[in-house]
Motif scaffolding. Structure first.
Motif, PDB file in Angstrom:
ATOM      1  N   ASN A 230       0.188   6.197 -17.871  1.00  0.00           N
ATOM      2  CA  ASN A 230      -1.037   5.665 -17.280  1.00  0.00           C
ATOM      3  C   ASN A 230      -1.942   6.785 -16.782  1.00  0.00           C
ATOM      4  OD1 ASN A 230      -0.077   3.138 -17.775  1.00  0.00           O
ATOM      5  ND2 ASN A 230       0.489   2.682 -15.670  1.00  0.00           N
ATOM      6  N   PHE A 231      -3.179   6.795 -17.261  1.00  0.00           N
ATOM      7  CA  PHE A 231      -4.194   7.740 -16.792  1.00  0.00           C
ATOM      8  C   PHE A 231      -4.898   7.119 -15.604  1.00  0.00           C
ATOM      9  CE2 PHE A 231      -8.421   9.436 -16.471  1.00  0.00           C
ATOM     10  CZ  PHE A 231      -8.354  10.773 -16.848  1.00  0.00           C
ATOM     11  N   GLU A 232      -4.882   7.821 -14.455  1.00  0.00           N
ATOM     12  CA  GLU A 232      -5.469   7.272 -13.235  1.00  0.00           C
ATOM     13  C   GLU A 232      -6.279   8.352 -12.531  1.00  0.00           C
ATOM     14  OE1 GLU A 232      -1.995   6.094 -11.126  1.00  0.00           O
ATOM     15  OE2 GLU A 232      -1.537   4.396 -12.453  1.00  0.00           O
ATOM     16  N   LEU A 233      -7.490   8.009 -12.100  1.00  0.00           N
ATOM     17  CA  LEU A 233      -8.314   8.940 -11.339  1.00  0.00           C
ATOM     18  C   LEU A 233      -7.762   9.106  -9.926  1.00  0.00           C
ATOM     19  CD1 LEU A 233     -11.937   7.777 -12.299  1.00  0.00           C
ATOM     20  CD2 LEU A 233     -10.750   9.816 -13.123  1.00  0.00           C
ATOM     21  N   THR A 234      -7.873  10.325  -9.405  1.00  0.00           N
ATOM     22  CA  THR A 234      -7.567  10.566  -8.001  1.00  0.00           C
ATOM     23  C   THR A 234      -8.793  10.181  -7.160  1.00  0.00           C
ATOM     24  OG1 THR A 234      -8.410  12.825  -8.110  1.00  0.00           O
ATOM     25  CG2 THR A 234      -6.080  12.494  -8.639  1.00  0.00           C
ATOM     26  N   ASN A 235      -8.686  10.303  -5.845  1.00  0.00           N
ATOM     27  CA  ASN A 235      -9.848  10.024  -5.000  1.00  0.00           C
ATOM     28  C   ASN A 235     -11.012  10.944  -5.354  1.00  0.00           C
ATOM     29  OD1 ASN A 235      -8.522   7.980  -3.611  1.00  0.00           O
ATOM     30  ND2 ASN A 235      -7.764   9.351  -2.009  1.00  0.00           N
ATOM     31  N   LEU A 236     -10.706  12.223  -5.588  1.00  0.00           N
ATOM     32  CA  LEU A 236     -11.742  13.171  -6.000  1.00  0.00           C
ATOM     33  C   LEU A 236     -12.344  12.760  -7.345  1.00  0.00           C
ATOM     34  CD1 LEU A 236     -10.234  16.669  -5.073  1.00  0.00           C
ATOM     35  CD2 LEU A 236     -12.301  15.629  -4.108  1.00  0.00           C
ATOM     36  N   GLY A 237     -11.489  12.273  -8.228  1.00  0.00           N
ATOM     37  CA  GLY A 237     -11.951  11.836  -9.529  1.00  0.00           C
ATOM     38  C   GLY A 237     -12.888  10.642  -9.439  1.00  0.00           C
ATOM     39  N   HIS A 238     -12.559   9.715  -8.551  1.00  0.00           N
ATOM     40  CA  HIS A 238     -13.424   8.541  -8.362  1.00  0.00           C
ATOM     41  C   HIS A 238     -14.785   8.952  -7.801  1.00  0.00           C
ATOM     42  CE1 HIS A 238     -10.964   5.108  -9.443  1.00  0.00           C
ATOM     43  NE2 HIS A 238      -9.935   5.612  -8.786  1.00  0.00           N
ATOM     44  N   GLU A 239     -14.796   9.965  -6.941  1.00  0.00           N
ATOM     45  CA  GLU A 239     -16.060  10.449  -6.380  1.00  0.00           C
ATOM     46  C   GLU A 239     -16.928  11.086  -7.459  1.00  0.00           C
ATOM     47  OE1 GLU A 239     -15.312  13.099  -3.146  1.00  0.00           O
ATOM     48  OE2 GLU A 239     -14.133  11.636  -2.025  1.00  0.00           O
ATOM     49  N   LYS A 240     -16.294  11.768  -8.396  1.00  0.00           N
ATOM     50  CA  LYS A 240     -17.039  12.497  -9.421  1.00  0.00           C
ATOM     51  C   LYS A 240     -17.435  11.614 -10.592  1.00  0.00           C
ATOM     52  CE  LYS A 240     -17.144  16.842 -11.916  1.00  0.00           C
ATOM     53  NZ  LYS A 240     -18.394  17.234 -11.237  1.00  0.00           N
ATOM     54  N   PHE A 241     -16.515  10.782 -11.059  1.00  0.00           N
ATOM     55  CA  PHE A 241     -16.753   9.967 -12.248  1.00  0.00           C
ATOM     56  C   PHE A 241     -16.910   8.498 -11.859  1.00  0.00           C
ATOM     57  CE2 PHE A 241     -13.981  13.467 -14.025  1.00  0.00           C
ATOM     58  CZ  PHE A 241     -15.022  14.146 -14.647  1.00  0.00           C
ATOM     59  N   LYS A 242     -18.134   8.009 -11.950  1.00  0.00           N
ATOM     60  CA  LYS A 242     -18.431   6.654 -11.478  1.00  0.00           C
ATOM     61  C   LYS A 242     -18.193   5.593 -12.546  1.00  0.00           C
ATOM     62  CE  LYS A 242     -19.893   8.480  -7.649  1.00  0.00           C
ATOM     63  NZ  LYS A 242     -18.994   8.449  -6.451  1.00  0.00           N
ATOM     64  N   THR A 243     -18.131   5.994 -13.816  1.00  0.00           N
ATOM     65  CA  THR A 243     -18.042   5.002 -14.892  1.00  0.00           C
ATOM     66  C   THR A 243     -16.711   5.044 -15.636  1.00  0.00           C
ATOM     67  OG1 THR A 243     -19.043   6.526 -16.511  1.00  0.00           O
ATOM     68  CG2 THR A 243     -20.542   5.128 -15.249  1.00  0.00           C
ATOM     69  N   VAL A 244     -15.777   5.839 -15.147  1.00  0.00           N
ATOM     70  CA  VAL A 244     -14.500   6.048 -15.850  1.00  0.00           C
ATOM     71  C   VAL A 244     -13.453   5.061 -15.348  1.00  0.00           C
ATOM     72  CG1 VAL A 244     -12.638   7.686 -16.306  1.00  0.00           C
ATOM     73  CG2 VAL A 244     -15.015   8.477 -16.260  1.00  0.00           C
ATOM     74  N   THR A 333      -6.801   2.312 -28.584  1.00  0.00           N
ATOM     75  CA  THR A 333      -8.140   2.913 -28.493  1.00  0.00           C
ATOM     76  C   THR A 333      -8.735   2.870 -27.090  1.00  0.00           C
ATOM     77  OG1 THR A 333      -9.260   0.828 -29.070  1.00  0.00           O
ATOM     78  CG2 THR A 333      -8.620   2.290 -30.892  1.00  0.00           C
ATOM     79  N   GLN A 334      -8.062   2.229 -26.151  1.00  0.00           N
ATOM     80  CA  GLN A 334      -8.664   2.047 -24.827  1.00  0.00           C
ATOM     81  C   GLN A 334      -8.895   3.364 -24.112  1.00  0.00           C
ATOM     82  OE1 GLN A 334      -5.659   1.077 -21.407  1.00  0.00           O
ATOM     83  NE2 GLN A 334      -5.204  -0.380 -23.047  1.00  0.00           N
ATOM     84  N   PHE A 335      -8.012   4.349 -24.289  1.00  0.00           N
ATOM     85  CA  PHE A 335      -8.220   5.621 -23.593  1.00  0.00           C
ATOM     86  C   PHE A 335      -9.547   6.252 -24.016  1.00  0.00           C
ATOM     87  CE2 PHE A 335      -8.097  10.244 -23.439  1.00  0.00           C
ATOM     88  CZ  PHE A 335      -7.875  10.445 -22.093  1.00  0.00           C
ATOM     89  N   PHE A 336      -9.827   6.229 -25.315  1.00  0.00           N
ATOM     90  CA  PHE A 336     -11.058   6.861 -25.790  1.00  0.00           C
ATOM     91  C   PHE A 336     -12.286   6.165 -25.220  1.00  0.00           C
ATOM     92  CE2 PHE A 336     -14.586   7.387 -28.752  1.00  0.00           C
ATOM     93  CZ  PHE A 336     -14.638   8.767 -28.837  1.00  0.00           C
ATOM     94  N   TRP A 337     -12.324   4.835 -25.295  1.00  0.00           N
ATOM     95  CA  TRP A 337     -13.539   4.113 -24.925  1.00  0.00           C
ATOM     96  C   TRP A 337     -13.666   3.857 -23.426  1.00  0.00           C
ATOM     97  CZ3 TRP A 337     -17.095   4.546 -28.267  1.00  0.00           C
ATOM     98  CH2 TRP A 337     -16.805   4.573 -29.637  1.00  0.00           C
ATOM     99  N   LEU A 338     -12.551   3.666 -22.738  1.00  0.00           N
ATOM    100  CA  LEU A 338     -12.608   3.391 -21.298  1.00  0.00           C
ATOM    101  C   LEU A 338     -12.616   4.666 -20.459  1.00  0.00           C
ATOM    102  CD1 LEU A 338     -11.605   0.586 -22.441  1.00  0.00           C
ATOM    103  CD2 LEU A 338     -10.431   0.303 -20.258  1.00  0.00           C
ATOM    104  N   THR A 339     -12.032   5.743 -21.017  1.00  0.00           N
ATOM    105  CA  THR A 339     -11.816   6.932 -20.200  1.00  0.00           C
ATOM    106  C   THR A 339     -12.549   8.165 -20.727  1.00  0.00           C
ATOM    107  OG1 THR A 339      -9.631   6.078 -19.573  1.00  0.00           O
ATOM    108  CG2 THR A 339     -10.042   8.416 -19.191  1.00  0.00           C
ATOM    109  N   TYR A 340     -12.166   8.632 -21.926  1.00  0.00           N
ATOM    110  CA  TYR A 340     -12.737   9.884 -22.426  1.00  0.00           C
ATOM    111  C   TYR A 340     -14.239   9.789 -22.660  1.00  0.00           C
ATOM    112  CZ  TYR A 340     -13.808  13.796 -25.507  1.00  0.00           C
ATOM    113  OH  TYR A 340     -14.387  14.914 -26.066  1.00  0.00           O
ATOM    114  N   PHE A 341     -14.689   8.750 -23.334  1.00  0.00           N
ATOM    115  CA  PHE A 341     -16.106   8.616 -23.680  1.00  0.00           C
ATOM    116  C   PHE A 341     -17.004   8.633 -22.428  1.00  0.00           C
ATOM    117  CE2 PHE A 341     -20.034   6.701 -25.053  1.00  0.00           C
ATOM    118  CZ  PHE A 341     -20.196   7.101 -26.371  1.00  0.00           C
ATOM    119  N   PRO A 342     -16.725   7.784 -21.422  1.00  0.00           N
ATOM    120  CA  PRO A 342     -17.572   7.839 -20.227  1.00  0.00           C
ATOM    121  C   PRO A 342     -17.402   9.125 -19.426  1.00  0.00           C
ATOM    122  CG  PRO A 342     -15.796   6.248 -19.936  1.00  0.00           C
ATOM    123  CD  PRO A 342     -15.778   6.654 -21.369  1.00  0.00           C
ATOM    124  N   MET A 343     -16.181   9.679 -19.380  1.00  0.00           N
ATOM    125  CA  MET A 343     -15.965  10.921 -18.629  1.00  0.00           C
ATOM    126  C   MET A 343     -16.766  12.076 -19.226  1.00  0.00           C
ATOM    127  SD  MET A 343     -12.376  12.765 -17.521  1.00  0.00           S
ATOM    128  CE  MET A 343     -11.783  13.007 -19.208  1.00  0.00           C
TER     129      MET A 343
END
Length: 357
Positions: A230-244, A333-343
């Motif tokens: 499971n790929f999960e944003l940290t608190n810092l990650g949530h602050e930086k990436f709003k659409t991931v 394909t969810q990692f690419f479209w939900l995570t990598y693409f917006p990040m």
């Protein structure tokens, strides 16, 4: 007349996404891509990045679109020779190291058997890395993915790269496998496992495979959990990436830790049983470890996985297509479209804003 009117309206609706993409303003950015792992003409190791560039209408400084088959430094799958090596480019806005694993004789076969074979090309050369770092100005962003500094890059170059990227590699790499009995399992992994355990490879179902620089292999089949990564944003990650969004990552990754002054923006969380966790701990493998490490001052990112590696084609010249792909994404394909693409989209927007200052 009514039928003609309806047809005109239908035609407008159908062509509107493409029309909106056509009139969308382009963004000129100087992007350098290094991909040494291009044995086939699918360019899959950097395909995901170029899908993103085309979708976002990010173009070269001369206004031309980025060409997936020409605008990178690495191996030419047509002539089966290396492209000219990278030279210093002080104008680069983004330096993207997609992969340096290389090309091996087995890769060139129509049906590779997964056995370790003769290296034809690959590994990061220290001189080349020095040129990459010389190209990096105070405003240049540097992104590197797995496998940028691992095998077959020599230890000295690998250590320097890790320090520059603010990471330390444990020597372990791993991967989620949907079926441990499939042909996707590398022959060398099976051979190493059987040699180390004196047991036959009889795994079935989904699971996780790990391999160390020493060739030690650890396997967890579905007896120890689903094996989800499971790929999960940290608190810092949530602050930086709003659409991931969080997602399941389903390919190769490496196990790293941050150096001082590096921040963890995302982690992998391995979903295994208590017994599975004990097996991993005995081997020195954590169940939660960094997925994205960032150095803010130095403007570097390390992606601990094959993020730009995307085997599928996608419609890019349509406004709204990424959102549709996101909605229709599968587990694969969810990692690419939900995570990598917006990040990557947010990182590129950050680079664009930096350039406009």
């Amino acid at each position: 007349m009514k039928k003609i009117g309806l047809l005109i309206i239908l035609l407008i609706v159908i062509t509107l996404p493409f029309t909106l993409w056509l009139i969308k303003e382009t963004t000129p950015l100087e992007i350098v891509v290094v991909d040494k792992t291009v044995p086939k003409k699918d360019y899959r190791e950097h395909n995901g990045l170029f899908i993103l560039l085309n979708s976002k209408k990010i173009v070269k400084e001369n206004g031309q679109s980025y060409d997936i088959g020409a605008d990178y430094f690495g191996y030419d799958p047509y002539d089966q020779v290396p492209f000219p090596s990278y030279e210093v480019n002080k104008e680069a806005d983004l330096l993207y190291i997609a992969d340096s694993y290389g090309v091996y004789s087995d890769d060139l076969l129509d049906e590779p058997d997964g056995k370790r074979s003769k290296q034809i090309y690959g590994g990061m050369d220290l001189l080349e890395w020095n040129k990459i770092m010389e190209s990096k100005t105070a405003t240049t962003t540097l992104i590197a993915e797995f496998n940028s500094f691992a095998t077959p890059t020599d230890a000295i170059t690998s250590d320097i790269m890790q320090k520059n990227l603010g990471v330390e590699w444990s020597g372990w790499t791993g991967r989620y496998f949907a079926d441990l009995a499939s042909e996707e399992i590398p022959a060398w992994m099976i051979n190493n496992y059987e040699a180390q355990t004196n047991e036959k490879w009889e795994f079935e179902g989904s699971g996780l495979g790990f391999v160390n620089l020493t060739d030690q292999v650890v396997i967890l089949d579905d007896e120890y959990g689903q094996g989800d990564v499971n790929f999960e944003l940290t608190n810092l990650g949530h602050e930086k990436f709003k659409t991931v969004d969080a997602s399941k990552y389903m390919y190769w990754f490496d196990i790293i830790s941050p150096l001082e002054n590096s921040e963890i923006l995302a982690t992998y969380n391995l979903k295994v049983t208590d017994e599975g966790e004990k097996i991993l701990q005995d081997a020195g493998i954590p169940t939660i470890f960094p997925a994205v490490i960032h150095q803010d001052k130095e403007k570097t990112y390390y992606f601990a996985g094959d993020y730009a590696d995307f085997p599928n084609k996608a419609l890019t010249k349509l406004v709204g297509a990424p959102e549709l792909y996101k909605f229709l994404s599968s587990k694969e394909t969810q990692f690419f479209w939900l995570t990598y693409f917006p990040m990557m989209g947010e990182i590129l927007e950050e680079i664009k804003q930096e350039k406009e200052r």
